[in-house]
Design an enzyme around this catalytic site. Structure first.
Site, mmCIF file in Angstrom:
data_model
loop_
_atom_site.group_PDB
_atom_site.id
_atom_site.type_symbol
_atom_site.label_atom_id
_atom_site.label_comp_id
_atom_site.label_asym_id
_atom_site.label_seq_id
_atom_site.Cartn_x
_atom_site.Cartn_y
_atom_site.Cartn_z
ATOM 1 C CG ASP A 225 -0.239 -0.016 2.533
ATOM 2 O OD1 ASP A 225 -0.874 -0.353 3.538
ATOM 3 O OD2 ASP A 225 0.965 0.296 2.555
ATOM 4 C CG ASP B 232 -5.433 -5.226 2.690
ATOM 5 O OD1 ASP B 232 -5.995 -4.384 1.965
ATOM 6 O OD2 ASP B 232 -5.026 -4.967 3.854
HETATM 7 N N1 LIG Z 1 -9.496 0.582 4.702
HETATM 8 C C1 LIG Z 1 -8.378 1.041 4.017
HETATM 9 C C2 LIG Z 1 -7.182 0.376 4.167
HETATM 10 C C3 LIG Z 1 -6.063 0.828 3.513
HETATM 11 N N2 LIG Z 1 -4.858 0.154 3.689
HETATM 12 C C4 LIG Z 1 -6.113 1.959 2.664
HETATM 13 C C5 LIG Z 1 -4.969 2.492 1.967
HETATM 14 O O1 LIG Z 1 -3.832 1.963 2.073
HETATM 15 N N3 LIG Z 1 -5.090 3.578 1.192
HETATM 16 N N4 LIG Z 1 -6.268 4.196 1.058
HETATM 17 C C6 LIG Z 1 -7.379 3.771 1.673
HETATM 18 O O2 LIG Z 1 -8.440 4.382 1.504
HETATM 19 C C7 LIG Z 1 -7.325 2.614 2.519
HETATM 20 C C8 LIG Z 1 -8.478 2.149 3.183
#
Ligand SMILES: Nc1cc(N)c2c(=O)[nH][nH]c(=O)c2c1
Length: 376
Positions: free
Chosen positions: A92, A271
């Site tokens: 991410d 995830d």
């Molecule tokens: N629930 C979520 C888990 C996440 N790891 C993310 C993310 O990494 N980016 N942006 C996001 O909106 C987001 C939402």
């Protein structure tokens, strides 16, 4: 990255497919175990492969940037080599952790200035810097730098946040074009749909993301405290707009029931820390409902941990023994809980895939949702 859809019958939102990268094939729908700082907490890579067998795991850019830091990962030849994992990795972009972990963060057009939750040191994440960081980590799938819009928030905040995420996306794409891969294999880039829980903003963001022409698309800003029905409503709006021929990744989702409901709405990738975090605290998910293994009721229950389980631990240990391990705070208890829960999540998405291909996913899903919604 290549995505092939197996079932394309018009009547079904649920999809089965394969994603192929330089580190192997990913069968979708897929659940990605969270491997935060280069480890799925408490699980050896050998157990991960033998017991859980995920096609892909997730790493967190924020955490890896802070520890072991980028220069170490570059010297190792990237995260795959550093952690001895030769399958797929997705990272991410760090935006979420900055929002959720760093108390002192300032979000500006340039990027996000934040203090490390470890030592208070000050850092700046910009779209450009985060693309460079993800290049150095070397994941097979990397995410755009976005603002995960907090929930709840008012319409104007959600609108401003969404438009900034779109401007940051353009900066990510421009910078990636000028930043070559570091380890000789392609890295697929996914933009992220935002818009909070406002229908018109979700439609606008989905259109903007769809038009970016990326090889895959993600949906963010959900699983942040909104009611499940809101999550499903936003997912349905967005999947109606995102291109069908590209994989859709719903970030941070979710419970076993959330996952089945969102597969039914056309999501391919998931995830969530739920299976690993809950595995470490003794909440075990099964086909028949969830178990709090620390409950006294299991004290003398010598039946297998989960007779229907698919991992080695499920029939190797009794409920009484695993409860004992938690009651004496033994590391092995948390490891067993983690392996069990991840094995269940992998079983769930693989069963879903079988039923999608067989054409009876919806009736199976309804049965499973009722069956799993119990505390044992
Ligand atoms: N629930 C979520 C888990 C996440 N790891 C993310 C993310 O990494 N980016 N942006 C996001 O909106 C987001 C939402």
């Amino acid at each position: 990255m290549q995505f092939n859809l197996l079932n394309t019958d018009a009547g079904s939102q649920a999809r089965a497919g394969t994603i192929t990268t330089n580190h192997g094939t990913i069968e979708t729908p897929i659940f990605m175990p969270v491997g935060t700082v280069g480890t799925v907490k408490g699980v050896h890579q050998r157990e991960l492969k033998e017991d859980i067998n995920p096609d892909i795991i997730l790493g967190n850019t924020y955490h890896l940037y802070l520890r072991p830091q980028i220069d170490i990962l570059e010297k190792a030849g990237g995260l795959h080599k550093f952690m001895n994992w030769d399958r797929n990795i997705l990272t991410d972009s760090g935006g979420y952790q900055v929002y959720s972990l760093s108390a002192n963060r300032k979000i500006k057009e340039e990027g996000v200035k934040f203090k490390s939750h470890i030592d208070g040191s000050v850092h700046l994440f910009t779209p450009e810097r985060v693309m460079e960081i993800q290049r150095s980590i070397g994941a097979d799938i990397i995410m755009a730098f976005d603002e995960c819009t907090p929930y709840p928030c008012d319409y104007n905040y959600a609108k401003r946040s969404m438009h900034m995420t779109h401007r940051w996306l353009d900066r990510c794409i421009n910078h990636l074009d000028k930043t070559p891969v570091k380890y000789g294999y392609d890295q697929a880039f996914f933009p992220i749909v935002q818009g909070s829980t406002y229908k018109d903003l979700r439609q606008q963001s989905a259109e903007y993301i769809a038009n970016s022409g990326a090889v895959g698309n993600a949906i963010g800003g959900l699983s942040v405290g909104e009611p499940a029905e809101e999550m499903y409503a936003m997912t349905e709006i967005v999947t109606a707009i995102l291109p069908k021929e590209k994989p859709r990744y719903l970030m941070g989702v979710g419970t076993p029931i959330n996952i089945l409901e969102n597969i039914a709405l056309g999501i391919d990738m998931f995830d969530c820390v739920m299976p690993t975090r809950n595995g470490r605290n003794g909440t075990l998910f099964t086909q028949h409902g969830s178990i709090n293994i620390k409950n006294k009721k299991w004290e003398a229950d010598f039946s297998p941990l989960d007779p229907d389980g698919t991992t080695w631990v499920d029939n190797a240990y009794s409920k009484a023994y695993v409860r004992h391990l938690f009651s004496v705070n033994e590391i092995l208890g948390r490891q067993i809980g983690t392996i069990h829960n991840l094995g269940f999540y992998m079983w769930l998405v693989r069963e879903a895939r079988k039923h999608i291909i067989a054409g009876d996913f919806y009736s199976w899903k309804e049965k499973m949702v009722k069956q799993m919604d119990k505390r044992l």
